[in-house]
Design an enzyme around this catalytic site. Structure first.
Site, PDB file in Angstrom:
ATOM      1  N   GLU A   1       0.865  -1.181   0.000  1.00 20.79           N
ATOM      2  CA  GLU A   1       0.000   0.000   0.000  1.00 20.79           C
ATOM      3  C   GLU A   1       0.894   1.221   0.000  1.00 20.79           C
ATOM      4  OE1 GLU A   1      -3.514  -1.791   2.892  1.00 20.79           O
ATOM      5  OE2 GLU A   1      -2.622   0.151   3.345  1.00 20.79           O
TER       6      GLU A   1
ATOM      7  N   ASP B   1      -5.728   9.646  10.202  1.00 23.95           N
ATOM      8  CA  ASP B   1      -4.374   9.202  10.521  1.00 23.95           C
ATOM      9  C   ASP B   1      -3.851   9.814  11.802  1.00 23.95           C
ATOM     10  OD1 ASP B   1      -3.453   7.364   8.442  1.00 23.95           O
ATOM     11  OD2 ASP B   1      -3.920   9.029   7.096  1.00 23.95           O
TER      12      ASP B   1
END
Lengths: 278, 405
Positions: free
Chosen positions: A50, A61
């Protein structure tokens, strides 16, 4: 349509083991080092890669990946350069699946159709876009499927049985189960709880289910691998990368190997797992 | 103006939260089930007469509504044109329009059984209103505020803490409102099971832009009634400042279908539109951030740019999606005022009317000085005085003192 993702999971299933999925931020800490890291990942044991598309405002995040994105942007990374990086990687590796992960705005600004065409040409296999739930499928998900890319959806502990079919409806490649309600880099989830959640998702789909968020060590990766079709590690890699930088945040001769060494250790953990859950 | 105008400007959003192409629900999957629950809880509350009745009691006795519509006689004389009325939202409990929305959302949160409230704040007005109502209803309150704003809006930080809220200074990004919203969203994703996110403006994922607008529309509804009583007719024009745009939407929405009413929103032009500013309609383009599609300040790669305004409450690189739509179809005209113009207006209103406005509201006053003199004396112009300036007194005092040297 079959992508490198489908082929890789079929291959791993034959071998009877769980996938090891690595996350790195494109352009962190600079484009050249980032490409070198990318090239080192398959050899170190990454089955699926990824690549984070840096964004100024990554609302799902934690601090580590936020900082990685900002380092990349400061180093001049753009979405166009991220695609170029995948193209360069593909010159040497035509088998390892590449999934781009990030937020919608840079893609929307790039232009959905041209982004999908350029991503496909570059050798991207799938997309994970955090801020596009099934309610917004017409934006990118459906065009991506038409363009021959997998659209990988996140399922979370709040995605109940009633909602799962909607989440899975246009998902392909694999399902990414977010093990905790929280942001990347959160505390790890209990592997037994995760196992039950994976089993629940598998009642609704034949797709492989990979688990991420909170996996940092080979032991944790092994425990997840015994309960899922794959485990995703991101923040731990980003942290070890950051630890290898000099005081000004620049790459050092140790940067690529620091990441590769951790990937090797984690891959050992995954490979030491008993047969993945069926 | 666009040729294909809708039959009504007040019918949005559609069931998926869209105003034209704007709005939507661009959030992480973790939040999606809760957003759907909220949509349902709000629809239920809206249909429940007991909800409105309970809210009316608090609006009257706790907030102090209706807020007056005040004829600003000396300001009118000074500008020598339109007859100027101020909608006195600064007289509400907590000192701004923010409380109208917070009261509504806290009552929805209570219906949903949520015990922990989080909020983002720029100038601190929304944070203070949230801390106030959490104190009143005994709820835990956490307010995210950019570290830069914590510095420049100290009086509000102290107030929030006095009210029992925890203020978290946000150190990421430009350390202002955008970053506070990012961290509030991160908290929400983490604590979704017990937490209600009380968004302070007409932005974010559906149903927030609609819900906040509905709660703020009391401003416009009262204005209609009060202007009827004072002048026997509708106003001819409305002006309000815009960061996310909740005070403006609250004033504008009840008048959108009255074609005789001219409507002006004023964005923050900071140092000027060719330099650092916070005017997303004037200087931005459509993009996706914080749960909705709207006009945003960003670079060629779609990276969000940092906004700048002297006013912490307008220092945001986006705008509510309904404003983006009203801009595109041309129903509302969007102007902008610089830091300097706002500072001048801040002093003007203080001296002429004995009302110290918030720096946010001073942006609307600033454009009044351009618009009012161009209009006849029987033109009725309403400015939304969205907040009071007590919180800005130390900051403006420092700026003015520095200039005297």
């Amino acid at each position: 349509m079959s992508t490198r993702i489908d082929a890789r999971f079929a291959e791993l299933k034959q071998q009877g083991r769980s996938a090891f999925v690595t996350f790195v931020m494109a352009g962190d800490p600079d484009p050249k080092t980032s490409l070198d890291i990318l090239k080192a990942l398959p050899k170190a044991g990454a089955d699926v890669i990824e690549i984070g598309m840096p964004f100024t405002d990554p609302m799902a995040d934690g601090p580590s990946i936020q900082a990685a994105g900002l380092r990349a942007l400061k180093g001049g990374m753009t979405l166009r350069k991220t695609l170029a990086m995948v193209r360069d990687f593909r010159k040497e590796d035509n088998a390892t699946p590449i999934v781009l992960m990030g937020y919608y705005n840079p893609i929307y600004i790039y232009g959905v159709d041209s982004f999908l065409a350029d991503a496909k040409t570059a050798g991207v296999d799938g997309l994970i876009i955090v801020d596009l739930p099934p309610e917004e499928d017409t934006e990118l998900c459906i065009p991506a499927i038409k363009a021959g890319l997998n659209f990988i959806r996140l399922a979370t502990p709040t995605t109940d049985d009633k909602r799962l079919p909607a989440v899975l409806a246009n998902t392909s490649g694999f399902v990414y189960y977010v093990a905790v309600t929280g942001i990347t880099g959160s505390a790890a989830a209990d592997s037994k709880v995760v196992g039950a959640a994976v089993a629940r998702i598998k009642r609704h789909t034949a797709l492989p289910v990979c688990v991420g968020f909170g996996i940092r060590t080979p032991e944790a990766a092994r425990a997840i691998a015994e309960n899922a079709d794959g485990s995703v590690v991101g923040t731990a890699l980003v942290d070890v990368l950051k630890g290898s930088l000099d005081v000004d945040g620049r790459a050092t001769p140790k940067t690529v190997s620091a990441v590769a060494d951790l990937v090797s250790a984690l891959a050992q953990g995954v490979r030491g797992a008993k047969q993945a859950a069926e | 103006m666009n040729q294909n105008l809708p039959n009504s400007f007040r019918s949005g959003p559609d069931e998926r939260g869209h105003f034209g192409i704007f709005g939507g629900r661009f959030v992480a999957e973790t939040l999606m089930p809760l957003i759907l629950d909220l949509e349902k809880a709000y629809a239920d509350a809206k249909a429940d007469p007991a909800f409105q009745a309970e809210m009316n009691v608090y609006l009257k006795d706790y907030v102090g509504r209706p807020s007056p519509l005040y004829f600003a006689e000396r300001l009118t004389e000074h500008l020598g044109g339109a007859k100027i009325y101020l909608k006195r939202e600064e007289l509400n409990h907590t000192g701004s329009h923010k409380v109208n929305n917070v009261l509504g959302q806290i009552m929805v949160a209570r219906r949903m059984g949520k015990k922990r409230i989080i909020a983002e704040t720029g100038a601190g007005q929304h944070g203070v209103a949230t801390a106030t109502l959490c104190a009143r209803f005994g709820l835990e309150c956490v307010v995210y505020m950019g570290a830069v704003d914590v510095e420049r809006q100290q009086p509000n930080v102290i107030r929030m803490e006095m009210l029992g809220a925890k203020v978290v200074p946000v150190q990421s990004g430009a350390r202002t409102l955008k970053d506070a919203m990012n961290d509030a969203l991160r908290d929400w994703v983490t604590n979704v099971h017990n937490t209600f996110y009380c968004i302070g403006t007409v932005a974010g994922p559906h149903p927030y832009p609609m819900m906040v607008r509905d709660f703020q529309s009391i401003i416009g509804h009262e204005t209609r009634k009060q202007m009827q009583e004072a002048e026997g007719r509708l106003p001819d024009s409305l002006i309000a400042c815009i960061g996310g745009g909740s005070n403006a939407m609250g004033l504008f929405h009840p008048f959108l279908d009255d074609p005789s009413v001219e409507i002006f929103g004023v964005e923050a032009a900071g140092h000027g539109l060719t330099q650092l500013h916070a005017a997303s309609l004037a200087g931005g383009r459509p993009g996706v951030l914080h749960g909705n599609r709207t006009y945003l300040l960003m670079d060629a790669d779609g990276q969000i740019e940092e906004a700048h305004s002297i006013s912490a409450g307008l220092d945001y690189p986006g705008i509510g999606p309904e404003h983006a739509w009203l801009h595109e179809i041309g129903r509302v005209k969007y102007l902008s005022a610089t830091d300097e113009e706002a500072l001048a207006a801040f002093q003007l209103l203080s001296r002429l009317e004995g009302i110290i406005p918030a720096l946010e509201s001073a942006h609307a006053i600033a454009k009044l000085s351009e618009l009012a003199p161009q209009r006849p004396r029987d033109h009725l112009m309403v400015v939304n005085l969205s907040g009071r300036g007590d919180k800005d007194v130390p900051q403006v005092g420092d700026i003015l003192k520095a200039r005297q040297k």
